[in-house]
Design a protein around this motif. Structure first.
Motif, PDB file in Angstrom:
ATOM      1  N   THR A 234     -18.423 -24.605  -1.614  1.00  8.73           N
ATOM      2  CA  THR A 234     -17.961 -25.861  -2.198  1.00  8.73           C
ATOM      3  C   THR A 234     -17.145 -26.593  -1.142  1.00  8.73           C
ATOM      4  O   THR A 234     -16.800 -26.026  -0.101  1.00  8.73           O
ATOM      5  CB  THR A 234     -17.101 -25.616  -3.447  1.00  8.73           C
ATOM      6  OG1 THR A 234     -15.882 -24.953  -3.045  1.00  8.73           O
ATOM      7  CG2 THR A 234     -17.837 -24.759  -4.466  1.00  8.73           C
ATOM      8  N   THR A 267     -15.246 -35.049  -4.705  1.00 10.81           N
ATOM      9  CA  THR A 267     -15.262 -34.158  -5.863  1.00 10.81           C
ATOM     10  C   THR A 267     -14.319 -32.996  -5.629  1.00 10.81           C
ATOM     11  O   THR A 267     -13.932 -32.688  -4.496  1.00 10.81           O
ATOM     12  CB  THR A 267     -16.687 -33.624  -6.112  1.00 10.81           C
ATOM     13  OG1 THR A 267     -17.095 -32.814  -4.992  1.00 10.81           O
ATOM     14  CG2 THR A 267     -17.663 -34.761  -6.300  1.00 10.81           C
ATOM     15  N   GLY A 268     -13.952 -32.304  -6.708  1.00 15.68           N
ATOM     16  CA  GLY A 268     -13.121 -31.112  -6.605  1.00 15.68           C
ATOM     17  C   GLY A 268     -11.787 -31.336  -5.933  1.00 15.68           C
ATOM     18  O   GLY A 268     -11.265 -30.433  -5.277  1.00 15.68           O
TER      19      GLY A 268
END
Length: 311
Positions: A234, A267-268
């Motif tokens: 990720t 994102t994240g």
């Protein structure tokens, strides 16, 4: 007294009748480059056609000389906030002979037209170039109309005369309009990040890379980094993978030298880099950390990050 009035009226009628056969030539010409990118290493090229029309000549032929009467080289279109875009108009496909005038350093564009009942028409191609490396040209529409130009017609029987500033049998003025649209564009390149040869990872190892973006002046852009090619990675937990195997090493990419803000795709909890193009190369540093972690199996560990520029 009545006879004197009658003679004057007849003379007036004869003069009016003669003006109906005035020798006249007209010209129609526009150049549209379409959508271009002045940051490209390749110049933008275009081709168009001049249409000539002549009437009222007593000779079997006419040479028409189109004098594009500005003396600016290179020529300029005007765009947003009065920005200038340099271009040129040429008479030949090799773009060596500029379309000029008999009054200036470059020759006029001319055509010989055979006439029927004193009238005739002809077409001739002309060519344009927008030059490369124009970093100060923001995106938008550019245009210019060259005015106060002179179209000269020289009637002749067998041998065409040269285009000059005298000897013509007709003259008119005309306009040539040129347009182009500069599109927003960005190019990007990057350097590799190398943590070097490591043994036991008992402490963090840092490194950096550099991204270079060249974007159209005034265009806003954003740089985003993917999670990478590691299986299960990720943006917050990236993985390098051993060549020829499946072992991994965890590492991170950051926006700041303190390595606190993850650089990702938004994102994240990750961030991106945004800026405004200047037409010249702009750099952004990628801060990388290989943290302390259990000893990996020996080998070469690599990952591939995709950089996306949005503009």
């Amino acid at each position: 007294m009545s006879r004197g009035v009658l003679v004057a009226m007849l003379l007036l009628a004869a003069l009016w009748h003669g003006s109906a056969f005035a020798q006249t030539c007209t010209l129609s010409a526009t150049m549209n480059f379409g959508t271009i990118n002045p940051l490209s290493s390749v110049p933008a090229l275009a081709q168009s056609t001049v249409t000539f029309n002549c009437t009222g000549f007593a000779t079997p032929n006419v040479r028409v000389c189109a004098n594009l009467g500005d003396d600016q080289t290179p020529r300029e279109m005007v765009g947003p906030t009065s920005a200038r875009l340099h271009y040129e108009l040429y008479q030949d496909a090799t773009r060596t002979t500029i379309w000029g005038s008999a009054w200036h350093g470059n020759p006029p564009l001319y055509v010989d037209i055979p006439l029927s009942s004193g009238a005739g028409t002809a077409q001739k191609s002309f060519y344009g170039t927008v030059f490369t490396g124009q970093t100060n040209a923001p995106a938008g529409s550019y245009t210019v109309t060259i005015t106060s130009t002179i179209l000269l017609g020289y009637g002749y029987t067998t041998t065409p005369p040269t285009c000059s500033t005298s000897g013509q049998t007709s003259w008119q003025t005309f306009q040539v309009s040129t347009t182009a649209t500069v599109a927003s564009d960005c190019t990007i390149s990057g350097t590799n990040i190398d943590f070097g040869q490591q043994g036991f990872l008992q402490g963090a190892v840092t490194s950096t890379g550099v991204l270079t973006a060249t974007c159209t002046k005034g265009s806003t852009y954003t740089l985003a980094l993917s999670a990478g090619s590691g299986a299960g990675a990720t943006v917050a937990s990236r993985l390098m993978t051993r060549s020829g195997g499946s072992d991994t090493l965890a590492y991170g990419l950051y926006l700041d030298s303190g390595r606190t803000q993850v650089w990702g795709d938004g994102t994240g909890g990750s961030g991106t880099v945004s800026s405004t193009g200047t037409g010249t190369p702009q750099t952004a540093t990628v801060y990388a950390t290989l943290p302390a972690q259990p000893p990996p199996r020996p080998g070469n560990y690599i990952d591939t990050i995709t950089v996306t520029v949005t503009f």
